[in-house]
Write a protein that holds these residues in place. Sequence first.
Motif, short mmCIF file in Angstrom:
data_model
loop_
_atom_site.label_atom_id
_atom_site.label_comp_id
_atom_site.label_asym_id
_atom_site.label_seq_id
_atom_site.Cartn_x
_atom_site.Cartn_y
_atom_site.Cartn_z
N GLY A 120 -25.65 -19.26 26.25
CA GLY A 120 -25.71 -20.52 26.98
C GLY A 120 -24.38 -21.09 27.40
N VAL A 121 -23.32 -20.28 27.41
CA VAL A 121 -21.99 -20.74 27.84
C VAL A 121 -21.51 -19.83 28.95
N TYR A 122 -21.21 -20.41 30.12
CA TYR A 122 -20.94 -19.63 31.32
C TYR A 122 -19.61 -20.05 31.96
N ALA A 123 -18.96 -19.07 32.57
CA ALA A 123 -17.75 -19.35 33.35
C ALA A 123 -17.78 -18.51 34.62
N LEU A 124 -17.34 -19.11 35.71
CA LEU A 124 -17.18 -18.39 36.97
C LEU A 124 -15.70 -18.36 37.31
N THR A 125 -15.13 -17.16 37.37
CA THR A 125 -13.73 -17.00 37.77
C THR A 125 -13.68 -16.27 39.10
N ALA A 126 -12.55 -16.39 39.80
CA ALA A 126 -12.50 -15.84 41.16
C ALA A 126 -11.07 -15.49 41.56
N ASN A 167 -11.55 -22.18 38.60
CA ASN A 167 -12.63 -21.79 37.70
C ASN A 167 -13.61 -22.94 37.51
N ILE A 168 -14.82 -22.58 37.09
CA ILE A 168 -15.89 -23.56 36.90
C ILE A 168 -16.78 -23.05 35.78
N GLY A 169 -17.48 -23.94 35.09
CA GLY A 169 -18.28 -23.50 33.96
C GLY A 169 -19.53 -24.32 33.76
N ALA A 170 -20.33 -23.90 32.77
CA ALA A 170 -21.55 -24.61 32.41
C ALA A 170 -21.90 -24.31 30.96
N ILE A 171 -22.51 -25.29 30.30
CA ILE A 171 -22.93 -25.17 28.90
C ILE A 171 -24.37 -25.64 28.79
N GLU A 172 -25.21 -24.82 28.18
CA GLU A 172 -26.60 -25.20 27.99
C GLU A 172 -26.77 -26.07 26.76
N GLY A 173 -27.48 -27.18 26.94
CA GLY A 173 -28.03 -27.90 25.82
C GLY A 173 -29.44 -27.39 25.55
N GLU A 174 -30.13 -28.03 24.62
CA GLU A 174 -31.47 -27.59 24.26
C GLU A 174 -32.40 -27.65 25.47
#
Length: 320
Positions: free
Chosen positions: A25-31, A36-43
Amino acid sequence: MATKPFASSADTEAKQQTLEVLADGVYALTAEGDPNIGAIEGEDFLVAFEALATPVAAREWLTELRKHTDKPIRYLVLSHYHAVRVLGASAFDADIVLAHEKTYELVRERGKEDWESEFGRMPRLAKDADSVPGLTWPTQTFADRTTIDLGGDRGELVLQYLGRGHTEGDIVAWLPQQKILFAGDLVEAQAALYTGDAFHHDWAGPTLDRVKALDAQMLVGGRGAVSRGRAEVEAAIEQTRNFLNVMIEQVGAVHERGGTLKEAFGATHAALVDDYGHWPIFEHCLPFDVSRLWDELSGVERPVIWTAERDRQVWDQLQS
């Protein structure tokens, strides 16, 4: 010598984007050196970190993210106010846009000028610039630290202000359970630093000390590859610190002897180019970096607002 192409205006080649799953549930987009940009999942929700430059660019990232999760975005966290980090915010449809209280003030004080400046410097990032509906305003702010309970066994996300650095209001997003840090532009991994709105001495000293003290095992910087393992994380932090310290030493020496801004730029370029010159946006950033540090050494406490006109003046003075 001919003037070099302005900032990143000649950088027209699309970069290869890579979405990485750093943990459950932890994401990163690199280029390849783009932001860079990211996202984290909660429940049952998502926290997005950074927003890119335009809604069109942000929707491309969200399309990739939606291959992994369809949870609604409750929080959009902005590490600081720069246009290429925040103006894509409308694409996220977040319930709450979270940032440091200083970031809100900086948007009010210089957001419009920064928008025009950054889109002029980095036109490729301003994809479909007309899709930006207006300035991005945080809807919730904090001073030192706030936490987001991710629910279930996912732990918490800590948003923290560690001191002045890249701007007056940079924050980091820290997952203590996973020991993953989204550092924003306080740390770059093999990408040159932009310090045109920076506080160089604070950044190179106590602020990076506090970043290091978190003891992250994985770090997503503002640009560059994800740093994995303690050795890579420390290397990214110390490369960032060294860039700043070389600047402080070189610009400081010229300033102290009564030299000129142009001489300071030349000395700094010569001192950094072998180690950093091949990194993304090095030539773009350095004139603005040296100009801000020169002001700082001259007693200008807060960064002078960058405008499209001032950008060109500094560039023509130093990169020709």
